[in-house]
Write a protein that holds these residues in place. Structure first.
Motif, PDB file in Angstrom:
ATOM      1  N   MET A 151       0.820  -1.207   0.000  1.00  0.00           N
ATOM      2  CA  MET A 151       0.000   0.000   0.000  1.00  0.00           C
ATOM      3  C   MET A 151       0.856   1.261   0.000  1.00  0.00           C
ATOM      4  O   MET A 151       0.641   2.158  -0.797  1.00  0.00           O
ATOM      5  N   VAL A 152       1.813   1.354   0.909  1.00  0.00           N
ATOM      6  CA  VAL A 152       2.530   2.627   1.042  1.00  0.00           C
ATOM      7  C   VAL A 152       4.039   2.483   0.917  1.00  0.00           C
ATOM      8  O   VAL A 152       4.765   3.448   1.141  1.00  0.00           O
ATOM      9  N   GLY A 153       4.533   1.318   0.600  1.00  0.00           N
ATOM     10  CA  GLY A 153       5.976   1.158   0.455  1.00  0.00           C
ATOM     11  C   GLY A 153       6.704   1.261   1.790  1.00  0.00           C
ATOM     12  O   GLY A 153       6.173   0.846   2.823  1.00  0.00           O
ATOM     13  N   ARG A 154       7.882   1.861   1.779  1.00  0.00           N
ATOM     14  CA  ARG A 154       8.680   1.927   3.006  1.00  0.00           C
ATOM     15  C   ARG A 154       8.407   3.202   3.782  1.00  0.00           C
ATOM     16  O   ARG A 154       9.300   3.730   4.446  1.00  0.00           O
ATOM     17  N   TYR A 155       7.212   3.712   3.706  1.00  0.00           N
ATOM     18  CA  TYR A 155       6.846   4.886   4.491  1.00  0.00           C
ATOM     19  C   TYR A 155       7.004   4.535   5.968  1.00  0.00           C
ATOM     20  O   TYR A 155       6.577   3.473   6.409  1.00  0.00           O
ATOM     21  N   PRO A 156       7.649   5.428   6.767  1.00  0.00           N
ATOM     22  CA  PRO A 156       7.902   5.076   8.173  1.00  0.00           C
ATOM     23  C   PRO A 156       6.621   4.695   8.918  1.00  0.00           C
ATOM     24  O   PRO A 156       5.607   5.366   8.790  1.00  0.00           O
ATOM     25  N   LYS A 157       6.721   3.616   9.708  1.00  0.00           N
ATOM     26  CA  LYS A 157       5.526   3.057  10.360  1.00  0.00           C
ATOM     27  C   LYS A 157       4.879   4.029  11.327  1.00  0.00           C
ATOM     28  O   LYS A 157       3.660   4.074  11.443  1.00  0.00           O
ATOM     29  N   ASP A 158       5.725   4.822  12.023  1.00  0.00           N
ATOM     30  CA  ASP A 158       5.132   5.716  13.017  1.00  0.00           C
ATOM     31  C   ASP A 158       4.456   6.909  12.364  1.00  0.00           C
ATOM     32  O   ASP A 158       3.852   7.732  13.052  1.00  0.00           O
ATOM     33  N   GLN A 159       4.571   7.020  11.036  1.00  0.00           N
ATOM     34  CA  GLN A 159       3.935   8.154  10.364  1.00  0.00           C
ATOM     35  C   GLN A 159       2.690   7.721   9.580  1.00  0.00           C
ATOM     36  O   GLN A 159       2.172   8.503   8.803  1.00  0.00           O
ATOM     37  N   TYR A 160       2.225   6.477   9.819  1.00  0.00           N
ATOM     38  CA  TYR A 160       1.070   5.998   9.063  1.00  0.00           C
ATOM     39  C   TYR A 160      -0.159   6.871   9.255  1.00  0.00           C
ATOM     40  O   TYR A 160      -1.011   6.951   8.384  1.00  0.00           O
ATOM     41  N   TRP A 161      -0.238   7.543  10.433  1.00  0.00           N
ATOM     42  CA  TRP A 161      -1.416   8.385  10.678  1.00  0.00           C
ATOM     43  C   TRP A 161      -1.579   9.431   9.575  1.00  0.00           C
ATOM     44  O   TRP A 161      -2.690   9.828   9.243  1.00  0.00           O
TER      45      TRP A 161
END
Lengths: 403, 388
Positions: free
Chosen positions: A72-82
């Protein structure tokens, strides 16, 4: 006379086809049709049986489950999913609002097909594997669309100019989304190298189509122009870019654009990809718009000129509004194919949906799960593209103001 | 009459002035941007120690490619490897255009079938193919379908003469001997003669109201002879299975070529099916009814009345589909088939000359598209209505 009257009065015979007659007409009308039906039925049932056998016993769906965030979002940082959720929320709200405003004249927004689609989406949101908060968020998004649709309808009936503000609102929303994706200005910045998956696919397709729109309209006007130099330039651009394979243009975008720019100016990889896609799709868009331009009757232009409008005003007020309306379905078609074409960026090394799938498949624990991953990709693309083409057909019906 | 001087329009409202000014402006902007970009390019290239020029084409290429139709060894120059790539590309394009036309027309006609099941299957095919990316489909064909073929040791055998394994698909093929070329020559000449006889027969039938029977018999005889030539004189070689697992003789299609061809053919075929459907639907219903009431059977109605009219609508769209297929064949690089684009990419990587390589790619694809377009326009002219 009497017989004629009788004939006129007699009701047309109501033909109600029984299931047996339907079968006879559609499947077993002649001997070769029956043979074809039997062969096809055998083939279909063999295929379905084989597929389910594979899907239940052989396929390793683990690869989809584990890597869903990557898809869905690639390696976008997990803590920034919001931030991603916020973006989806903004898009859902605006989509709902636009839907409500556009459909404000309709008796009800929630017709039976719409309700069915909403039901299916909610069911899917509940059924897909994942944590409970994740499911609740998805339901919330559906709720946002519905709620804002209702609000949009109410407001649209009260404030008639809302339609115009809406496109401005979308623009503001886009800037907001860009800020949320990139970060900076108070929130943690995320490099475009960490963008990926479906998010990157959609982002690149949407930005490219919007950037290519003005360019495409200008090129189309240039091609129709009576000024020979401008006409030649436009034709050369359109024909060269339409004659080249997209992959070679993307390659040019990745490798040659830095060569043509002053030293030290090296645009971001995603930006170069968008540039390549824009250059490519504006040539195709120009042809779509040209189709629209050609459909505007000459009398319209002559009438406008007779009223004393000069050429730019004739184009802006008379020709383009009519031409673009005709061209909208083909522009949507162009968007759908651009959306599919973003997959080619996987070859030049971007990790959009297909590129991400390839890098997941390269991991040792998922080696050989090609069928599962590509099937998943295919279903995602199919749903999105099919929904868009359905939508464009609806739009076509709505815009059809012909007599 | 008003005085001539009072009628003089100010320059900014004179359309003649703007016409020239706008064009000059366009040229100035174009030249300016081009000069800026080329200046940057020269500076950047000078920094890398490169000068533009095609001299590198004479250098030794040094890399091998997995398949080629013309002779190529790694010792040969870059020009030879690019030529081999071009031949490989043309091979895919020509075969692809032939097969995709067949698939597309069959699928397009199937959408008018009386059989409900066939119509639905056809719709599923078209909707699935048109709504998923081509690259994904190619990956699917290559990695999921063709890669799941068994190892060479336990290959699949069809009819004793077709072998399918991970090493490729071996099919019977004429051996490269003098008799084969002689046979092909005879067949070609026979084809030309047959066309003339066919025209002559039509002329006799329409203008002199003859039955055309003797000509028909001659044509049938020729068809029988040519079938005999095809079967016996071409020296078909069936591939033979070897104990080591490989095959010998016949034609071995690699998995890459097969996957690329199948993917392109089915993808473009779905679009052609829609074109054929739209073309047939564009023929007024009255034409069907009139032809049927004249007593023609439905096969003849399609061949003599509907198809010639539908073809006129179809050809411009077919042209762009063929061009798309030619361009899309460049996706071969994703599954490792050495077509022109894949070979140029390696060339660029080794020589570090993107500009020259890109110019070559551009020239090649633009001329291929031009050729397709010109031949389709020629075809278009022959099928247009000949009005009296």
């Amino acid at each position: 006379m009497k017989t004629l009257e009788n004939q006129q009065l007699s009701q047309p015979k109501i033909t109600r086809i029984t299931p047996k007659e339907w079968l006879q007409q559609n499947l077993f009308s002649t001997w070769y049709n029956s043979l074809l039906t039997i062969v096809l039925l055998a083939g279909i049932s063999w295929g379905i049986y084989g597929f389910f056998k594979w899907a239940i016993a052989v396929a390793e769906w683990e690869v989809i489950k584990v890597n869903l965030p990557l898809f869905m979002v690639g390696r976008y940082p997990k803590d920034q999913y919001w931030r991603i959720w916020l973006i989806v929320g903004i898009i859902s709200s605006f989509a709902g609002l636009s839907w409500g405003v556009i459909g404000r004249k309709a008796a009800t927004l929630f017709t039976i097909p719409v309700l069915i689609v909403l039901g299916i989406i909610s069911a899917i949101s509940l059924l897909i594997p994942g944590a409970v908060p994740f499911k609740l968020l998805l339901i919330l998004m559906v709720g946002l669309v519905v709620g804002n649709g209702w609000i949009g309808k109410q407001l649209g009936n009260k404030i008639t100019t809302l339609g115009r503000w809406l496109s401005f609102g979308w623009f503001i929303a886009f800037l907001l989304i860009l800020w949320l994706m990139l970060g900076g200005l108070g929130i943690k910045s995320v490099s475009t190298n960490d963008w990926g998956g479906l998010m990157l696919t959609i982002f690149m397709a949407v930005v490219s189509i919007f950037l290519s729109f003005p360019l495409g309209v200008l090129l189309a006007l240039g091609r129709q122009s009576t000024l020979p130099v401008i006409k030649i330039f436009s034709i050369a651009y359109i024909e060269i870019f339409r004659g080249l394979p997209l992959i070679s243009i993307l390659f040019m975008g990745q490798i040659m654009i830095p060569l043509f720019l002053p030293e030290g100016m090296r645009p971001d990889r995603v930006l170069r990809a968008i540039l390549g896609l824009t250059l490519f799709s504006s040539a195709y868009l120009a042809e779509n718009v040209r189709g629209g331009l050609q459909s505007v009757p000459r009398g319209q232009i002559e009438a406008a000129k007779a009223l004393g409008l000069n050429t730019p005003l004739v184009l802006a007020l008379i020709v383009l509004p009519q031409a673009l309306k005709v061209a909208i379905p083909s522009i949507v078609g162009q968007f759908i194919s651009l959306f599919q074409d973003t997959t080619l960026l996987a070859i030049v090394g971007l990790v959009e949906l297909l590129g991400m799938s390839r890098s997941i498949l390269a991991q040792p624990q998922f080696l050989g799960d090609y069928a599962e991953v590509y099937l998943f990709n295919g279903i995602l693309f199919w749903i999105i593209c099919y929904a868009m083409s359905l939508g464009s057909r609806q739009l076509e019906k709505k815009l059809n103001t012909g007599h | 009459m008003v005085d001539q001087k009072n009628q003089k329009i100010p320059i900014w409202r004179d359309e003649r002035f703007w016409r020239i000014a706008l064009q000059v402006l366009a040229v100035v902007i174009f030249v300016g941007i081009a000069a800026l970009l080329i200046g940057n390019l020269n500076r950047n290239l000078a920094q890398q120690g490169n000068n533009l020029g095609f001299g590198f084409l004479k250098n030794e290429a040094g890399f091998s490619i997995s398949e080629t139709l013309i002779s190529y060894k790694p010792k040969d120059p870059y020009s030879q490897v690019l030529l081999a790539g071009l031949v490989n590309s043309l091979r895919v394009m020509i075969l692809g255009i032939i097969f995709t036309t067949i698939v597309g027309i069959l699928a397009g006609i199937a959408s008018f079938s009386e059989n409900w099941l066939l119509r639905q299957l056809n719709r599923i095919y078209v909707e699935v193919v048109r709504n998923t990316p081509l690259l994904l489909q190619l990956f699917f064909w290559y990695f999921v379908v063709f890669f799941s073929l068994p190892k060479p040791e336990n290959k699949i055998e069809l009819l004793g003469s077709i072998f399918m394994s991970k090493r490729g698909i071996a099919i019977p093929w004429p051996a490269n001997t003098v008799t084969v070329w002689l046979g092909l020559l005879v067949l070609g000449m026979g084809g030309v003669v047959a066309v003339f006889i066919w025209r002559w027969r039509n002329q006799l039938m329409t203008e002199k109201a003859q039955s055309g029977q003797p000509q028909l018999i001659a044509l049938i005889m020729m068809a029988i002879v040519s079938i005999l030539i095809i079967i016996f004189a071409l020296g078909w070689q069936a591939p033979k299975a070897l104990a080591t697992g490989g095959t010998e003789g016949g034609l071995n299609l690699t998995l890459e070529l097969s996957a690329l061809l199948v993917g392109l053919v089915f993808y473009t075929g779905a679009f052609i099916a829609e074109i054929v459907r739209a073309g047939i639907q564009s023929v007024p219903k009255g034409q069907w009814e009139a032809a049927k009431s004249l007593g023609l059977k439905s096969g003849l109605v399609i061949r003599l009345v509907i198809f010639p009219q539908a073809l006129r609508v179809m050809i411009p769209s077919l042209n762009s589909q063929y061009m798309n297929l030619a361009k899309n064949s460049s996706l071969a690089i994703a599954i490792g088939y050495p077509d022109l684009y894949a070979v140029s990419n390696t060339t660029y990587n080794q020589t570090g000359r993107p500009v020259e390589v890109f110019i070559l790619i551009m020239a090649a694809y633009l001329s291929i598209n031009l050729i397709i377009s010109l031949s389709m326009n020629l075809l278009n002219k022959t099928v247009q209505i000949k009005e009296r």
